[in-house]
Enzyme design. Sequence first.
Site: not given
Ligand SMILES: CC[C@H](C(=O)O)C(=O)SCCNC(=O)CCNC(=O)[C@H](O)C(C)(C)COP(=O)(O)OP(=O)(O)OC[C@H]1O[C@@H](n2cnc3c(N)ncnc32)[C@H](O)[C@@H]1OP(=O)(O)O
Ligand SMILES: [Co+2]
Length: 134
Positions: A7, A79, A130
């Site tokens: 997805h 993602h 993911e």
């Molecule tokens: C129901 C389940 C379902 C499934 O089964 O399919 C799901 O998919 S659940 C989806 C929701 N769960 C998650 O996303 C879990 C994993 N994600 C995380 O742990 C956080 O979202 C994380 C760590 C990726 C980002 O956390 P946060 O938004 O707090 O930002 P940070 O300051 O830690 O980010 C560091 C850096 O990464 C960039 N960033 C954040 N999110 C994304 C993204 N989705 N795509 C691309 N880049 C991302 C963020 O801008 C920061 O960049 P920087 O240049 O350092 O500013």
């Molecule tokens: Co997902």
Amino acid sequence: MIGRLNHVAIAVPDLKAAAALYGGTLGAKVSAPIAQPKHGVTVIFVELPNTKIELLHPLGDESPIAGFLARNPSGGIHHVCYEVDDILAARDRLKASGARVLGDGEPKIGAHDKPVLFLHPKDFLGTLIELEQA
Ligand SMILES: CC[C@H](C(=O)O)C(=O)SCCNC(=O)CCNC(=O)[C@H](O)C(C)(C)COP(=O)(O)OP(=O)(O)OC[C@H]1O[C@@H](n2cnc3c(N)ncnc32)[C@H](O)[C@@H]1OP(=O)(O)O
Ligand SMILES: [Co+2]
């Protein structure tokens, strides 16, 4: 190692409006909202012939997608999810290559009742990946 695209997830500011856009304007089959409190999101699935779209909205105060939506208030692609045959072997191989596996590194059960893991976006061309056990 990675297989089918399971997805593509889109974080949205308004789940009802997003469902109307995909289910109405785009004429796709959409599910009812499904709360996933363990993942901090509410999900609507958009079924396509060759993959799925996940429309995500934050659920609860600790949602991992709240920061993303704050940075992208109109929403955006959050993602991509690839299927793997053996998620633990994939995890170990990725960790050995230096990639960061998010959380405690142990697979959690995702929205499709399969084990899932997430890889840090900064290690994969700015894309949150993911992995889902096929
Ligand atoms: C129901 C389940 C379902 C499934 O089964 O399919 C799901 O998919 S659940 C989806 C929701 N769960 C998650 O996303 C879990 C994993 N994600 C995380 O742990 C956080 O979202 C994380 C760590 C990726 C980002 O956390 P946060 O938004 O707090 O930002 P940070 O300051 O830690 O980010 C560091 C850096 O990464 C960039 N960033 C954040 N999110 C994304 C993204 N989705 N795509 C691309 N880049 C991302 C963020 O801008 C920061 O960049 P920087 O240049 O350092 O500013
Ligand atoms: Co997902």
